[in-house]
Write an enzyme that holds these catalytic residues in place. Structure first.
Site, PDB file in Angstrom:
ATOM      1  N   THR A  50       0.910  -1.234   0.066  1.00 54.28           N
ATOM      2  CA  THR A  50       0.018  -0.097  -0.136  1.00 54.28           C
ATOM      3  C   THR A  50       0.909   1.202  -0.011  1.00 54.28           C
ATOM      4  OG1 THR A  50      -1.720  -1.038   1.070  1.00 54.28           O
ATOM      5  CG2 THR A  50      -1.622   1.158   1.240  1.00 54.28           C
ATOM      6  N   ASP A 130       1.374  -7.500  -4.213  1.00 57.99           N
ATOM      7  CA  ASP A 130       0.825  -7.173  -2.856  1.00 57.99           C
ATOM      8  C   ASP A 130       1.276  -8.154  -2.088  1.00 57.99           C
ATOM      9  OD1 ASP A 130      -1.466  -8.116  -1.193  1.00 57.99           O
ATOM     10  OD2 ASP A 130      -2.554  -6.580  -2.098  1.00 57.99           O
ATOM     11  N   SER A 131       1.390  -7.968  -0.867  1.00 59.00           N
ATOM     12  CA  SER A 131       2.228  -8.807   0.142  1.00 59.00           C
ATOM     13  C   SER A 131       1.531 -10.178   0.535  1.00 59.00           C
ATOM     14  CB  SER A 131       2.381  -8.292   1.650  1.00 59.00           C
ATOM     15  OG  SER A 131       0.955  -7.957   2.277  1.00 59.00           O
ATOM     16  N   SER A 132       0.005 -10.255   0.134  1.00 64.73           N
ATOM     17  CA  SER A 132      -0.713 -11.201   0.196  1.00 64.73           C
ATOM     18  C   SER A 132      -0.201 -12.541  -0.898  1.00 64.73           C
ATOM     19  CB  SER A 132      -2.230 -11.297  -0.038  1.00 64.73           C
ATOM     20  OG  SER A 132      -2.734 -10.254   0.841  1.00 64.73           O
ATOM     21  N   THR A 162       1.548  -4.826   4.310  1.00 65.94           N
ATOM     22  CA  THR A 162       1.477  -5.113   5.938  1.00 65.94           C
ATOM     23  C   THR A 162       0.873  -6.608   6.038  1.00 65.94           C
ATOM     24  OG1 THR A 162      -0.843  -4.207   5.775  1.00 65.94           O
ATOM     25  CG2 THR A 162       1.173  -2.630   6.262  1.00 65.94           C
ATOM     26  N   ASP A 163       0.352  -6.970   5.290  1.00 62.50           N
ATOM     27  CA  ASP A 163      -0.509  -8.440   5.486  1.00 62.50           C
ATOM     28  C   ASP A 163       0.389  -9.495   5.774  1.00 62.50           C
ATOM     29  OD1 ASP A 163      -2.793  -7.267   5.003  1.00 62.50           O
ATOM     30  OD2 ASP A 163      -3.372  -7.934   3.124  1.00 62.50           O
TER      31      ASP A 163
END
Length: 652
Positions: A50, A130-132, A162-163
């Site tokens: 993000t 995306d960290s996911s 952050t995830d």
């Protein structure tokens, strides 16, 4: 070249042999007024998340936009100061680096007693993630980027979603072995380009800590706190306080002042160079017990190819001991080689054998995991199982041991330097009463006491200070540590002891010198060797090293040249006149030094600003012995074109 110019050059070289030492000293004193060491370099790895996203559709949805981060950072005065860049960078560096404004660095400057700048380079991953979507291959990519740039930079910042940030922080903490520099992960709940954003503070705080504070850990920075990476969990998806460290206070609190809990900093305490371990086992998982869990569920989870399991149990590590079927299954799994680590389901606290239900798990071969987070336990399992050279017993032993600060080690000795007679006596004399005032006194005295103990070669005194809470890498008013002092004395025993306690080989004093420079100046080869083995590198510019080498050659100081060579100096480093130590050694007819320099890789055909090489200098000065040493098989092919001192070239 005319006859007149040729003869003048020879005469100048003869004069140089008589006054080289004074000339070199004058050159050595003309080092730039703003030393290179006042500039810290930080590598920023932008993996996605993000923090760097932009609005990509009319509904206001965020998405990563490749190649947009650096241009936007350059346009934000908070992140880049063009005036500072022009002052401290070359044009090439201005293309590559950004630099924080001066007003971000006031506290660091006060601590260092000099101007201090933080330059940083942003390397963007392709694709941005995306960290996911992060997996082990991405962890390996991050680790290898750090490893390949480790010598060039003073610290590292990883911009990350952050995830799964807590997983990446835990993984990197184990993968990065013998770490001596800060690595900080950070991100944001709102992108840095928005009017309201936590990302700006998180990013700037991370840069300041990575560039200004030598904390040799993998850390996670969020909401004005810096946590040990393998102690963090994400516990709030909609707040700026997204992360917490349930079983350990923050390493750094960034309030009006920056407070570092130096005694809590984890130091590796070995003498190996930094490296990364990338062989991570993927056959690991987390199994959370719940009332009524079936044997079939557990059996299916423990089946091959599963090699390691994090077992999340109730309370302080309890499982249903009245379930003989479950306990038998777990015991069988540990016997056929599955490593099972027991951690609590609670956010805070640790496992213990206080209850019979916890003892039953230990009897079944389950390894107590202390107060590790699920993320840390899983990554530690993956790391330990990836160590191909470790036996099963070694793996079990390392899982139960605190190897990166991931679990609390309970020490029963509660003595404190606050109760020491010296501190108490000085505090009374100065009429200090509050704990904060005495703490400030301790911070002022500890570094000097450590340096004094190192100078006195008093290992018991150092041990007492460290056990009382002193930071082994604490700096005194000159920016020097106990390791600087020990290296300046050339004392291998004290140096080895301090390195074993985690002393940093990278810290620079107010002159910009790290302990390796002190070891070189003391000419102690064994100390130099152990520092280099630990990962120390020369901080001086090549031209400054060349001046010292030339001075040593002029004064027949072979030991100094040996010391520089052992420390990794290039024997072909050139001074302000493009002259190397070999030029000077030949000019001054230092036969032994010439032999050593040649054996160490010095080039006899390197030209100075006059177009003269060491070989041509030897010919012109009539040093035939040196000519034979440099060209044992006859003259080099190009020597036929060089003017001869006895038969000058014709004047055109």
């Amino acid at each position: 070249m005319s006859v007149e110019m040729d003869q003048e050059h020879v005469q100048a070289m003869r004069q140089l042999s008589q006054k080289m030492d004074a000339h070199a000293v004058r050159q050595a004193l003309s080092v730039d007024s703003v030393p290179e060491e006042s500039v810290a370099r930080v590598l920023v790895l932008y993996t996605g998340g993000t923090i760097g996203m932009v609005v990509m559709d009319k509904d206001g949805g965020y998405a990563p936009k490749p190649h947009s981060m650096v241009p936007k950072l350059r346009s934000l005065p908070l992140f880049h100061d063009d005036n500072v860049a022009k002052k401290i960078m070359t044009p090439e560096e201005q293309e590559r680096f950004l630099v924080l404004p001066e007003d971000h660095l006031d506290e660091i400057r006060v601590a260092a007693k000099q101007k201090y700048y933080i330059m940083y380079e942003v390397v963007e991953f392709d694709p941005l993630l995306d960290s996911s979507n992060m997996n082990r291959e991405d962890w390996i990519k991050i680790a290898r980027c750090i490893e390949s740039s480790y010598e060039e930079f003073d610290g590292f910042v990883v911009l990350h979603g952050t995830d799964t940030m807590a997983y990446t922080a835990s993984a990197l903490s184990f993968m990065c072995e013998h770490q001596g520099k800060p690595i900080i992960l950070t991100g944001a709940q709102i992108p840095i380009y928005e009017v309201r954003s936590d990302g700006r503070d998180n990013f700037i705080s991370s840069l300041i800590i990575a560039g200004g504070y030598n904390i040799p850990e993998v850390m996670l920075c969020f909401n004005e706190k810096v946590f040990r990476g393998n102690r963090t969990i994400k516990y709030d998806s909609s707040s700026f306080t997204a992360f917490t460290s349930p079983n350990m206070p923050p390493l750094v609190s960034m309030d009006i002042d920056i407070h570092v809990d130096w005694p809590a900093v984890f130091r590796c305490g070995d003498t190996e160079k930094f490296c990364v371990h990338t062989n991570l086992c993927s056959n690991v998982g987390i199994l959370r017990l719940f009332p009524g869990i079936t044997t079939d569920t557990v059996k299916a989870f423990l089946q091959p190819p599963m090699q390691g399991v994090v077992l999340q149990t109730y309370g302080s590590g309890n499982a249903p001991s009245n379930r003989a079927d479950l306990m038998t299954l777990i015991h069988e799994a540990t016997k056929w080689g599955v490593l099972i680590v027991n951690i609590t389901q609670c956010s805070r606290g640790n496992v213990s054998a206080a209850y019979a239900t916890g003892v039953a798990l230990e009897n079944a071969g389950v390894i107590p995991g202390g107060d590790m987070t699920p993320e840390a336990a899983l990554c530690k399992l993956s790391y330990v199982l990836g160590k191909a050279g470790w036996t099963m017993e070694m793996r079990k032993k390392m899982l139960a041991r605190n190897i990166r600060g991931e679990m609390t080690v309970h020490v029963h000795d509660t003595s404190s330097i606050m109760d020491h007679d010296l501190i108490e006596g000085v505090a009374r004399t100065l009429s200090l009463s509050t704990r904060a005032e005495v703490g400030s006194l301790k911070d002022a005295l500890y570094p000097n006491l450590l340096c004094a103990a190192a100078k006195a070669k008093d290992i018991p005194a150092i041990e007492k200070l460290l056990s009382s809470g002193a930071d082994v890498s604490a700096v005194n008013q000159d920016g020097r540590t106990a390791l600087h002092v020990a290296c300046s004395l050339g004392n291998l025993n004290i140096v080895s002891f301090l390195l074993g306690k985690g002393a940093s080989v990278h810290l620079k004093d107010n002159r910009g010198d790290n302990p390796l420079i002190d070891a070189v100046l003391s000419k102690t080869i064994p100390v130099i060797n152990i520092l280099v083995q630990t990962g120390a590198r020369l901080p001086w510019k090549s031209i400054r090293i060349a001046v010292s080498l030339c001075c040593a050659a002029a004064t027949d100081d072979l030991e100094t040249i040996r010391a520089w060579h052992a420390a990794g100096a290039d024997m072909n480093s050139a001074d302000y006149d493009s002259r190397t130590a070999l030029h000077i050694a030949v000019t001054c007819n230092r036969k032994e030094i010439v032999k050593y320099l040649l054996a160490s890789g010095a080039i006899c055909l390197a030209q100075d600003i006059f177009g003269m090489s060491p070989l041509s200098v030897a010919q012109k000065l009539g040093h035939t012995d040196l000519v034979k040493i440099m060209c044992p098989h006859g003259p080099a092919p190009e020597q036929a074109t060089l003017p001869n001192s006895e038969e000058p070239a014709a004047v055109e």
